[in-house]
Design an enzyme around this catalytic site. Structure first.
Site, mmCIF file in Angstrom:
data_model
loop_
_atom_site.group_PDB
_atom_site.id
_atom_site.type_symbol
_atom_site.label_atom_id
_atom_site.label_comp_id
_atom_site.label_asym_id
_atom_site.label_seq_id
_atom_site.Cartn_x
_atom_site.Cartn_y
_atom_site.Cartn_z
ATOM 1 N N LYS A 82 69.077 -36.107 37.051
ATOM 2 C CA LYS A 82 68.653 -36.803 37.995
ATOM 3 C C LYS A 82 68.812 -35.922 39.412
ATOM 4 O O LYS A 82 68.174 -36.042 40.309
ATOM 5 C CB LYS A 82 69.427 -37.921 38.270
ATOM 6 C CG LYS A 82 69.487 -38.941 39.747
ATOM 7 C CD LYS A 82 67.976 -39.822 39.376
ATOM 8 C CE LYS A 82 67.804 -40.132 40.914
ATOM 9 N NZ LYS A 82 66.296 -40.843 40.623
ATOM 10 N N GLY A 83 69.860 -35.056 39.250
ATOM 11 C CA GLY A 83 69.956 -34.253 40.429
ATOM 12 C C GLY A 83 70.465 -34.617 41.375
ATOM 13 O O GLY A 83 71.214 -35.760 41.657
#
Lengths: 250, 525
Positions: free
Chosen positions: A133-134
């Protein structure tokens, strides 16, 4: 109209005009509020080298503490021309560019092991760099085609981390430290360097520290290759890793 | 309570369906729980029998006793029997007995079995006195709350985290004078993985103080004093989580704590604690909390700290429903359920506030009798304290609008340091300003029936039902293995503390829990 231009040999804080030296401060004194407390705050700020000190706000926090908001002007300046900053220097690439760069220059995926070490249970920073997802639309390293990521999670002992490094033959070690009370993060970070050195792994890996209170300067001082602080995006770390690992191979 | 909240049109069939599914899911797990006990559950029994202190090597006596019985192969009978048998054999009180075992004078397992009738009598006597003790503490707290008055909701909840319990007292006193209703003493981050509860006062902790009975006592005494000065009841919070979850709950019951952080899955996911250990421990923990009128705070906020708060909003709802069903299995009244959720959406999201309102309304509407615990922005706090302060104002606005019960105040310096005195003051000022300035806003609001908020809340609920259907189909344990919650996968046989789980023998006896269950069951009919 005549506007004063910036003089880089002596820069000062800018409030509403060049070189006014305006600074805002806030702090608490362990005394109760009143004229005497405000005078104490004024003198304190004066003694810090500020002039035109204004106590714009003071309020009791409880019987024995007062909070102040203060403005003052400083005469101090710095010569910007002579300033050198130690920072991580690497070309800024996005995910596709990093993957492409690694394919071309290295030819195989880079193996990354990440963890928060010691007593630190906070994985928010580590996860935002490593998880798919970062952060803020910038994908984490797991999403990169050319990174093989092992996220060990929180409260990992340095020896356990070293074991994993050996087991997966890691190229990069990423440690995150969030909890910073009494500078415990420094103790943890140093411990890891000692362990990696003792096990003969230090030279084999790119060692990176991250966390809100980590600076590149501090990380280097502690024996790391790089440090990433608040505001770091996954792609910043990815770009750095790609270019450094490539350099190491040359 | 008189909550003035706007109404959300949830599909009632869907709400019923969601609860039914959550019940089925937890019924399934309860079957595992009922046949197991753990070393920490047994140590809880030891503590409630009044055994405290450490041996010459600083090992807590509850550990000494349970290890002694475990090593002798008697734990599947439950520790209560062995203590009673020992008390009779040696003509000692439980504490004396534990101290003697601590000095390695004898093992409880080497003592000859005493007359069964006498042992049974001893167990009854010890249990009666243990239950009377915690009942008296509960009644004292309830009376104080009534006399001093329950502050209006949302309660202002602040944290102290100096690492020195005496310094924490200074900060807590200041916070209460500024207006805090609840003080949480942050626990040292390393404690969750300790398989014993440290002993004595903490003066140099890292990332907080240990949850020790002495620390509880010190802070409770300080708050009892300051609450008289300010004329309102002040609640004390600590953390019943980690490998010693039920023991910490027992200590909370003994020292008059009001709130305990206690989630059914948090330890499994975020601390990699064995899942059976966690489920069994939380059951005992919640029974004691239910009995002692301790409000539990569940940990759903954590899911959306690691995964996306919009995409994964339904995992929060799902976990809330599961936590509710587990609490009901411990006969907990809804008013003691501090169902968790959080304001964590990226501030750059367009209409992020509408999502937050929809999610907060969904929690409120799904759990009308509960006391929801709302958590502040943390993951998008950047060090820009001014922006952070603005975000906290919106968080406070959503809370007063949607009728939340427990407001963990956001700190403008989140992600920089543990709160300074003035950070807490600024947080309290912010909340007081917003709560007063927008006091009855909820009363004035009608959400458009086809509007964003109604649709979004129903959408999250639908997704939660879908997820619960899946969890029911595979079972909660397999769902956790798949990484359903917090995007973290844990395996059933892995995790810390698994070696402390054991199957109850045919003659297993836990008289304290039985007494608690009997009484709670009586109340609930």
């Amino acid at each position: 109209m005549n506007v004063k231009k910036v003089d880089l040999s002596r820069i000062k804080p800018y409030g509403d005009q060049m070189d006014d030296g305006a600074v805002q401060l806030s702090f608490t004194l362990p005394v109760s509020n009143g004229p005497r407390a405000r005078e104490a705050a004024r003198q304190l700020v004066n003694s810090m080298g500020f002039s035109e000190v204004q106590i714009v706000f003071s309020e009791d926090l409880s019987d024995d503490f007062t909070f102040f908001i203060v403005y003052g002007k400083t005469e101090k300046f710095v010569d910007y021309n002579s300033i050198k900053a130690i920072g991580v220097e690497s070309p800024k690439m996005n995910m596709e560019q990093v993957d492409e760069y690694i394919s071309t220059n290295i030819g195989h995926p880079i193996i990354v092991v990440g963890a928060t070490i010691g007593t630190d249970a906070h994985t928010v920073g580590l996860d935002s760099i490593l998880n798919m997802k970062g952060f803020h639309g910038d994908s984490g390293l797991e999403r990169y085609r050319m990174f093989e990521v092992y996220n060990l999670g929180s409260q990992i002992a340095p020896t356990e981390l070293a074991k994993k490094v050996r087991e997966v033959n890691a190229n990069v070690v990423l440690v995150s430290q969030v909890v910073t009370q009494r500078n415990i993060h420094i103790k943890h970070l140093t411990e890891l360097v000692d362990v990696l050195e003792a096990e003969g792994l230090r030279d084999r890996v790119l060692l990176i520290a991250g966390g809100p209170r980590i600076t590149h300067e501090l990380a280097v001082e502690l024996g790391y290759d790089a440090g990433f602080g608040a505001g770091t995006m996954p792609s910043d770390v990815a770009s750095y890793i790609a270019s450094e690992v490539a350099k190491k191979l040359l | 309570m008189n909550k003035r909240i706007p109404h959300l049109d949830l599909d009632e069939n869907l709400v019923r369906e969601a609860r039914k599914l959550a019940k089925d899911v937890t019924d399934d797990v309860q079957r595992f729980i009922d046949v197991k006990s753990t070393t920490s559950v047994e140590r809880t029994v030891v503590r409630l029998y009044g055994i405290d202190g450490i041996d010459a090597e600083d090992v807590p006596l509850p550990n000494v006793i349970v290890d002694d019985v475990k090593n002798g192969g008697g734990l599947d009978r439950g520790v209560a029997y062995w203590i009673a048998n020992g008390c009779i054999a040696k003509s000692m009180m439980p504490q004396e007995l534990a101290e003697a075992v601590g000095r390695r004078e004898f093992s409880l397992m080497d003592l000859p079995p005493q007359n069964e009738g006498l042992v049974a009598e001893k167990i009854d006597e010890m249990t009666k006195s243990a239950i009377e003790h915690i009942t008296e503490i509960r009644e004292t707290r309830d009376r104080m709350l009534e006399e001093l008055g329950d502050p209006p909701q949302p309660y202002l909840y602040v944290i102290v985290a100096t690492g020195n319990i005496y310094e924490d007292v200074v900060q807590a006193r200041a916070a209460v004078k500024e207006g805090a209703d609840i003080v949480a003493v942050i626990r040292s981050t390393a404690q969750s993985l300790l398989d014993y509860v440290p002993y004595g006062a903490t003066t140099e902790g890292y990332g907080g103080t240990y949850a020790t009975q002495e620390n509880f006592k010190i802070m409770r005494a300080a708050l009892d004093e300051v609450q008289q000065e300010v004329g309102r009841y002040v609640r004390l919070t600590n953390y019943a989580s980690g490998l010693c979850m039920p023991e910490i709950t027992a200590m909370g019951a003994l020292e008059g704590l009001d709130f305990l952080l206690n989630d059914s899955m948090y330890g499994i996911l975020f601390r990699n604690i064995n899942m059976i250990r966690t489920f069994v421990d939380q059951y005992t923990s919640r029974l004691i909390s239910a009995y002692s009128h301790i409000t539990i705070n569940t940990g759903e906020d954590n899911y959306i700290k690691t995964s996306d708060p919009i995409d994964r909003a339904h995992t929060v709802t799902t976990s809330q429903l599961i936590n509710e069903q587990f609490a009901l299995k411990s006969y907990m009244k809804p008013e003691y359920m501090g169902i968790g959720h959080a304001f964590e959406i990226d501030p750059d999201v367009t209409n992020g506030l509408l999502y937050e309102i929809a999610h907060a309304m969904l929690t409120r509407e799904l759990f009308p009798q509960a006391t929801p615990k709302y958590m502040p922005p943390t993951r998008h706090m950047t060090g820009n304290i001014f922006k952070g302060y603005a975000m906290n104002s919106l968080y406070n606005l959503v809370s007063i609008m949607t009728g939340q019960s427990i407001q963990l105040l956001g700190m403008l310096t989140e992600a920089i340091h543990t709160p300074f005195l003035q950070d807490r003051y600024l947080a309290i000022s912010n909340a007081k300003y917003v709560f007063n300035n927008a006091k009855d806003i909820g009363n004035e609001i009608v959400f458009k029936s086809d509007g964003f908020i109604q649709k979004r809340a129903n959408e999250v609920l639908e997704n939660a039902v879908k997820l619960l259907e899946h969890v029911k189909a595979v079972g909660l344990i397999s769902a956790i293995e798949e990484g359903t919650f917090g995007d973290i996968s844990r395996k059933r046989d892995e995790g810390k503390g698994g070696d402390g789980v054991f199957t109850k023998g045919e003659d297993y006896y836990n008289p304290i829990l039985e007494a608690i269950i009997e009484e709670l069951r009586g109340e609930s009919v």
